[in-house]
Design a protein around this motif. Sequence first.
Motif, PDB file in Angstrom:
ATOM      1  N   VAL A 252       0.824  -1.209   0.000  1.00 33.16           N
ATOM      2  CA  VAL A 252       0.000   0.000   0.000  1.00 33.16           C
ATOM      3  C   VAL A 252       0.859   1.260   0.000  1.00 33.16           C
ATOM      4  N   GLU A 253       1.795   1.368   0.910  1.00 32.86           N
ATOM      5  CA  GLU A 253       2.594   2.589   1.016  1.00 32.86           C
ATOM      6  C   GLU A 253       3.541   2.776  -0.164  1.00 32.86           C
ATOM      7  N   PRO A 254       4.330   1.755  -0.574  1.00 35.19           N
ATOM      8  CA  PRO A 254       5.175   1.978  -1.751  1.00 35.19           C
ATOM      9  C   PRO A 254       4.383   2.243  -3.017  1.00 35.19           C
ATOM     10  N   SER A 255       3.214   1.650  -3.136  1.00 38.63           N
ATOM     11  CA  SER A 255       2.379   1.910  -4.307  1.00 38.63           C
ATOM     12  C   SER A 255       1.882   3.353  -4.307  1.00 38.63           C
ATOM     13  N   ARG A 256       1.545   3.868  -3.126  1.00 39.55           N
ATOM     14  CA  ARG A 256       1.127   5.269  -3.029  1.00 39.55           C
ATOM     15  C   ARG A 256       2.271   6.191  -3.437  1.00 39.55           C
ATOM     16  N   ASP A 257       3.474   5.881  -3.029  1.00 37.83           N
ATOM     17  CA  ASP A 257       4.635   6.674  -3.424  1.00 37.83           C
ATOM     18  C   ASP A 257       4.807   6.634  -4.943  1.00 37.83           C
TER      19      ASP A 257
ATOM     20  N   VAL B 262       3.834  -6.865  -5.272  1.00 42.66           N
ATOM     21  CA  VAL B 262       4.866  -5.864  -5.562  1.00 42.66           C
ATOM     22  C   VAL B 262       4.174  -4.531  -5.804  1.00 42.66           C
ATOM     23  N   PRO B 263       4.880  -3.416  -5.645  1.00 43.17           N
ATOM     24  CA  PRO B 263       4.242  -2.109  -5.825  1.00 43.17           C
ATOM     25  C   PRO B 263       3.607  -1.974  -7.209  1.00 43.17           C
ATOM     26  N   LYS B 264       2.331  -1.580  -7.232  1.00 44.20           N
ATOM     27  CA  LYS B 264       1.599  -1.534  -8.495  1.00 44.20           C
ATOM     28  C   LYS B 264       0.519  -0.464  -8.440  1.00 44.20           C
ATOM     29  N   VAL B 265       0.324   0.204  -9.587  1.00 47.49           N
ATOM     30  CA  VAL B 265      -0.758   1.168  -9.740  1.00 47.49           C
ATOM     31  C   VAL B 265      -1.360   1.027 -11.133  1.00 47.49           C
ATOM     32  N   PHE B 266      -2.566   1.558 -11.289  1.00 49.99           N
ATOM     33  CA  PHE B 266      -3.200   1.732 -12.596  1.00 49.99           C
ATOM     34  C   PHE B 266      -3.155   3.219 -12.932  1.00 49.99           C
ATOM     35  N   ILE B 267      -3.071   3.553 -14.217  1.00 50.62           N
ATOM     36  CA  ILE B 267      -3.275   4.933 -14.629  1.00 50.62           C
ATOM     37  C   ILE B 267      -4.315   4.984 -15.732  1.00 50.62           C
ATOM     38  N   GLU B 268      -5.343   5.812 -15.501  1.00 54.66           N
ATOM     39  CA  GLU B 268      -6.347   6.128 -16.511  1.00 54.66           C
ATOM     40  C   GLU B 268      -5.904   7.439 -17.143  1.00 54.66           C
TER      41      GLU B 268
ATOM     42  N   GLY C 279      -6.232  -6.957 -10.184  1.00 51.19           N
ATOM     43  CA  GLY C 279      -4.859  -6.653 -10.571  1.00 51.19           C
ATOM     44  C   GLY C 279      -4.065  -5.994  -9.470  1.00 51.19           C
ATOM     45  N   LEU C 280      -4.751  -5.267  -8.582  1.00 49.30           N
ATOM     46  CA  LEU C 280      -4.089  -4.662  -7.422  1.00 49.30           C
ATOM     47  C   LEU C 280      -4.169  -5.576  -6.202  1.00 49.30           C
ATOM     48  N   ASN C 281      -5.330  -6.149  -5.948  1.00 43.74           N
ATOM     49  CA  ASN C 281      -5.506  -6.997  -4.763  1.00 43.74           C
ATOM     50  C   ASN C 281      -4.509  -8.136  -4.709  1.00 43.74           C
TER      51      ASN C 281
END
Length: 310
Positions: free
Chosen positions: A222-227, A268-274, A262-264
Amino acid sequence: MRHHESLPPTPRHPLRLAAAAALLCLGLAGCGDGGGPAQAQAGPSGGAATTPASPSAAPTKAAPSPSKSPAKAPTKSPSKEPAAPGGPLSGKTVVIDPGHNPRNHLHTAAINRQVDIGTGHKECDTTGTATNGGYAEAEFTLDVAHRLRDLLRAQGARVLLTYDGDREFGPCVDERARIGNEAHADAVVSVHADGSAVGNRGFHVILPALVRGGGADTSEIVEPSRDLGTRIAGLFVRSTGSSPSNYIGGKTGLDVRGDLGGLNLSTVPKVFIECGNMRDPKDAALLTSPGWRQKAAQGIADGISSYLKG
């Protein structure tokens, strides 16, 4: 509109979002452009739609048409090429996940198959959305993924794609997460474009919520993904000149969700971008421009590079 795994977004932490908004201001002349209340029914794309949405209607996507017969998703290794020698990202692994697949609409029974996302079951994948002119989200995401791969490899990173036009449909959302996990990626970014109502404009980055249940546990990411996501959002603004979404995330360009496999399922650190809204004519003009897509790839690459360099 929301991504194909749709549930109401999780509450956002006001202090953290305020910090994220401050970072976004680095790339903006002002921070008040295109504001509006976040809408719970908009987000990453689902079924392809070709009819313009009404500005007053809740964002929707058309359900895929039935296919002749279900098929099992083919399993292939993600694209692998050696990283460029040397460079500031040497030794780092990045996985790029181009949303959807241009051929998904030919295999709707297969992509409608339910898969385990840790906290429940959702569709394997969806067809994605499209502009009114017929430019498919899946074409957009693969194009941006190729541009992003080239930029990151030029900095020495090892870059893998979850698929690269080498399969008939998919991969399913659980496999997309698994590819990043098995690569022990330092960062994973899933590239999408939205399919919301006309007048809804701008980009947003989706961050994983704290989820524990079934096979899902995002507590370590959660935290590294937010970064990662905050850096991408700020540098996407700077590269593209686009504003954060005026309909998701309260002008921060960030949204937190606990309903995306895909996130759940990522470890490893992961994000989506729209990257924008394909159903809005002004955003569509950007998304269909090769020059703007290069700027979008650059902004994402800059965010990933900033995160990996610390």
